[in-house]
Design an enzyme around this catalytic site. Structure first.
Site, short mmCIF file in Angstrom:
data_model
loop_
_atom_site.label_atom_id
_atom_site.label_comp_id
_atom_site.label_asym_id
_atom_site.label_seq_id
_atom_site.Cartn_x
_atom_site.Cartn_y
_atom_site.Cartn_z
CE LYS A 121 -4.54 1.18 1.78
NZ LYS A 121 -5.25 1.08 0.51
CD GLU B 198 -5.94 -3.57 -6.31
OE1 GLU B 198 -4.97 -4.29 -6.12
OE2 GLU B 198 -6.34 -2.75 -5.47
#
Ligand code: COI
Length: 387
Positions: free
Chosen positions: A234, A270
């Site tokens: 992330k 995604e």
């Protein structure tokens, strides 16, 4: 150990600070600027209930500045120490900070809910965020706080901002931990100093559609991640590159973009802000995480909950053909929770999916949020209670 050596070998100079607005909104301009680290005493007169200015019924995902943020620094020795709560506000960084020049930064997202009955707040799996930050830190050549340090910082941030936790059923306090290379560096190398910072803001639904199903657009040309890159952690560096595709899709009325793998341009990865699931004949599938997909904590929790509820769940390659045949599609993420998808558009064709009360996504949404909000017994040990 290696990182600590690296940090020690970096010969850099701390330049005079440049005041920067982080998370700046026009609202912030009226607030004081606080340098790091500046500890402050908590206002004891701020009760939990004192929040007349908030319209709890219309929370979206806009930034509402809160009262305090948690700050902890780490320098060449590689250890984070002296964490403390500061007033929420701007931070001071050198123009040569590693994060500003070379994108050395990570963020996390997690939520705290107010208990429906009785006092206190519920945090959902904070140690999972802590561990994910550690994995990301390794990839980005940064030291990371321990799981205990991370969880403690998150708890302190929630308690210091408790008047900003929405009433039960109206939303949650979104918590945003950041880990950034805050030290000054000119040549490309890890920064000589790191800052771990946790701030929070009350939020409701992420998409402007609210609880209504979303419409996605598949992007063929822009890729979110490539093999060997950083798609699986992330890092802040994964998010600005998708803004262009996201803005294009939004201007056409779509809620978000779905990205394809960059090698075959055929397998789904995604969306810009969440993971993807499909349902076909009662079987749930989701793209497996192979380094280009973020291992979402909501994704992981949904897989576990679905299996516990008797569904077959497969983590595999999910192609555009699978999407054409799916009965149901939904997205998962801390911000989006579980969002049903009503359509996906690919090369001019719009594929439509089942939504509503009797869907798998609705059942999983209920199962997840009732644990997160403390409405059912937490048999899986996912909740951390704070008072
Ligand atoms: C989250 O779901 O917490 C995220 O970090 C996604 C972000 C783009 C809002």
């Amino acid at each position: 150990m290696m990182l600590r050596k690296l940090l020690n070998s970096v010969d850099s100079q701390f330049l005079n600070g440049l005041k920067l607005q982080i998370g700046g909104s026009s609202y912030l301009a009226s607030r004081s600027v606080f340098s790091l680290p500046e500890a402050v005493g908590l206002d004891s007169d701020r009760s939990d209930e004192e929040n007349g200015e908030m319209d709890w019924d219309n929370l979206g995902f806009a930034l509402t500045p809160t009262d305090y943020m948690y700050v902890m620094k780490c320098s060449r020795d590689g250890y984070f120490t002296h964490g403390k709560l500061n007033r929420y506000g701007n931070i001071e960084l050198s123009p040569s900070a590693g994060v500003l020049n070379y994108g050395q930064g990570l963020f996390e997202g997690l939520k705290a809910y107010r208990r429906a009955k009785g006092a206190g707040f519920l945090l959902f799996r904070p140690e999972e965020n802590a561990k994910r930050m550690q994995v990301g830190a390794e990839r980005m050549c940064m030291p990371a706080p321990s799981v205990d340090q991370f969880t403690h910082a998150v708890e302190q941030t929630v308690l210091a901002n408790k008047r900003w936790v929405p009433p039960s059923g109206k939303g949650s306090l979104y918590i945003r931990p950041l880990l950034i290379g805050s030290g000054a560096i000119l040549g490309l190398a890890p920064a000589p100093e790191y800052t771990f910072l946790v701030y929070a803001a009350p939020v409701g639904t992420y998409f402007k559609e609210g609880m209504a199903p979303i419409n996605l657009l598949i992007e063929r040309e822009t890729h979110r991640a490539t093999p060997g890159g950083t798609g699986g952690v992330k890092t802040i560096a994964n998010y600005a590159p998708v803004l262009q595709a996201q803005m294009r899709a939004k201007s056409k009325g779509f809620s978000d973009v779905l990205y394809l793998d960059s090698v075959n341009k055929r397998y789904l990865e995604e969306a810009s802000s969440c993971n993807l699931f499909i349902v076909k004949g009662g079987v749930i599938s989701t793209p497996y995480t192979n380094g280009t997909i973020l291992p979402g904590i909501t994704r992981k929790s949904i897989i576990e909950l679905a299996r516990n509820n008797g569904y077959q769940v497969s983590e595999r390659l999910v192609s555009i053909d699978d999407l054409r045949e799916a009965d149901e599609v939904f997205c998962t993420g801390t911000a989006v929770v579980v969002s049903p998808v009503s359509s996906i558009t690919y090369q001019g064709h719009r594929y439509r999916y089942r939504t509503g009360e009797e869907t798998v996504s609705k059942k999983l949404y209920e199962a997840l949020t009732s644990i997160q909000m403390g409405l059912v017994e937490d048999k899986l040990g996912w909740i951390v209670n704070i008072n």
